[in-house]
Design an enzyme around this catalytic site. Structure first.
Site, PDB file in Angstrom:
ATOM      1  N   GLY A  12      62.819  33.872  56.701  1.00 39.04           N
ATOM      2  CA  GLY A  12      62.939  33.093  55.267  1.00 39.04           C
ATOM      3  C   GLY A  12      60.990  32.424  56.050  1.00 39.04           C
ATOM      4  O   GLY A  12      61.182  31.405  54.848  1.00 39.04           O
ATOM      5  N   ILE A  88      62.480  47.919  45.059  1.00 38.96           N
ATOM      6  CA  ILE A  88      62.532  47.300  43.850  1.00 38.96           C
ATOM      7  C   ILE A  88      63.138  48.301  42.617  1.00 38.96           C
ATOM      8  O   ILE A  88      62.307  50.010  42.759  1.00 38.96           O
ATOM      9  CB  ILE A  88      61.452  46.812  43.367  1.00 38.96           C
ATOM     10  CG1 ILE A  88      61.760  45.839  44.612  1.00 38.96           C
ATOM     11  CG2 ILE A  88      61.364  46.105  42.020  1.00 38.96           C
ATOM     12  CD1 ILE A  88      62.391  44.482  44.655  1.00 38.96           C
ATOM     13  N   ASN A 102      54.482  41.821  47.112  1.00 37.71           N
ATOM     14  CA  ASN A 102      55.412  42.227  48.729  1.00 37.71           C
ATOM     15  C   ASN A 102      53.627  41.558  49.474  1.00 37.71           C
ATOM     16  O   ASN A 102      52.579  42.607  49.595  1.00 37.71           O
ATOM     17  CB  ASN A 102      55.563  43.505  48.951  1.00 37.71           C
ATOM     18  CG  ASN A 102      56.567  43.376  49.952  1.00 37.71           C
ATOM     19  OD1 ASN A 102      56.984  42.531  50.544  1.00 37.71           O
ATOM     20  ND2 ASN A 102      56.184  44.699  50.882  1.00 37.71           N
ATOM     21  N   HIS A 104      53.591  42.744  53.566  1.00 31.41           N
ATOM     22  CA  HIS A 104      53.374  44.031  54.848  1.00 31.41           C
ATOM     23  C   HIS A 104      52.625  43.539  56.254  1.00 31.41           C
ATOM     24  O   HIS A 104      51.653  42.688  55.895  1.00 31.41           O
ATOM     25  CB  HIS A 104      53.129  45.103  54.288  1.00 31.41           C
ATOM     26  CG  HIS A 104      53.520  46.003  55.086  1.00 31.41           C
ATOM     27  ND1 HIS A 104      55.198  46.267  55.639  1.00 31.41           N
ATOM     28  CD2 HIS A 104      53.310  46.796  56.653  1.00 31.41           C
ATOM     29  CE1 HIS A 104      54.529  46.941  56.275  1.00 31.41           C
ATOM     30  NE2 HIS A 104      54.038  47.806  57.258  1.00 31.41           N
ATOM     31  N   SER A 136      48.977  42.699  54.723  1.00 28.60           N
ATOM     32  CA  SER A 136      48.677  43.491  53.444  1.00 28.60           C
ATOM     33  C   SER A 136      49.641  42.758  52.230  1.00 28.60           C
ATOM     34  O   SER A 136      50.528  42.377  52.821  1.00 28.60           O
ATOM     35  CB  SER A 136      48.522  44.466  53.681  1.00 28.60           C
ATOM     36  OG  SER A 136      48.495  45.584  54.440  1.00 28.60           O
ATOM     37  N   ASP A 145      55.811  50.089  50.500  1.00 29.24           N
ATOM     38  CA  ASP A 145      54.816  49.961  50.361  1.00 29.24           C
ATOM     39  C   ASP A 145      53.330  50.618  50.099  1.00 29.24           C
ATOM     40  O   ASP A 145      52.095  50.642  50.509  1.00 29.24           O
ATOM     41  CB  ASP A 145      54.622  49.501  52.532  1.00 29.24           C
ATOM     42  CG  ASP A 145      55.645  49.272  52.675  1.00 29.24           C
ATOM     43  OD1 ASP A 145      55.986  47.791  52.489  1.00 29.24           O
ATOM     44  OD2 ASP A 145      56.511  49.877  53.615  1.00 29.24           O
TER      45      ASP A 145
END
Ligand code: GAR
Length: 188
Positions: A12, A88, A102, A104, A136, A145
């Protein structure tokens, strides 16, 4: 006030930066942290930041719309994945169109897809002899992704770099850019 829920599965460090970035923001706040791992360190980070958290199971995510109820009750506007490793489901994508993003730790479309997360990504980049890597930030869709890329930043892969040293470089890019790109995408 626009409200963010962060989904995270692990340490985290990104979630921490994002919570800190918005803690005094006039229009945006992280108000919920969701994790699929009861022992993830990110839950302690959320506690320390006074951000409420919810631990959920695979069933909660895929076999019911339980999570949607939680997000609705908490008036969540935007979902941020930060080291979250499950796909998701469609009902969340429909409830949050263009409002789930997101990060990556590589230059997509290379080194993405199922099973490509964390150190595995960096090991693959090193093994392939790439001269650069990076981050990204992308919208989330129904594939791992593959959603539309919003932002990328690069760092060099130098001779002697290991997966660990590359991970450190990539993390620095993540901390620098993810909070500000979230802010931009949310329109503030
Ligand atoms: C981050 O590097 C993030 O880009 C990556 O997991 C790490 C989580 O670190 N995500 C993926 O690999 C997703 N495919 P953190 O828990 O310390 O933020």
């Amino acid at each position: 006030m626009q409200r963010i829920a962060i989904f995270a599965s692990g340490n985290g460090t990104n979630a921490q930066r994002i919570m800190e970035h918005f803690q005094d923001h006039p229009k945006i706040r992280v108000t919920l942290l969701l994790s699929n791992k009861a022992d993830a360190f990110v839950l302690e980070r959320a506690r320390n930041m006074h951000v409420p958290s919810v631990v959920f199971t695979r069933n909660d995510l895929y076999d019911s719309q339980h999570l949607l109820d939680i997000l609705s009750v908490q008036c969540i506007d935007f979902l941020v994945l930060a080291g979250f490793l499950w796909l998701i489901p469609g009902y969340l994508l429909q409830a949050y169109p263009s409002r789930i993003i997101n990060i990556h730790p590589a230059l997509l479309p290379k080194y993405g897809g199922k099973g490509m997360y964390g150190m595995r990504v960096h090991e693959s980049v090193i093994q392939a002899g790439e001269r650069e890597s990076g981050i990204s930030i992308h919208y989330v869709n129904e594939q791992y992704d593959e959603g539309q890329i919003i932002f990328q930043a690069k760092c060099p892969v130098e001779p002697g770099d290991t997966a660990e040293s590359l991970a450190n470089k990539v993390h620095e890019l993540e901390y620098k850019f993810y909070p500000e790109i979230i802010e931009k995408v949310m329109g503030s």
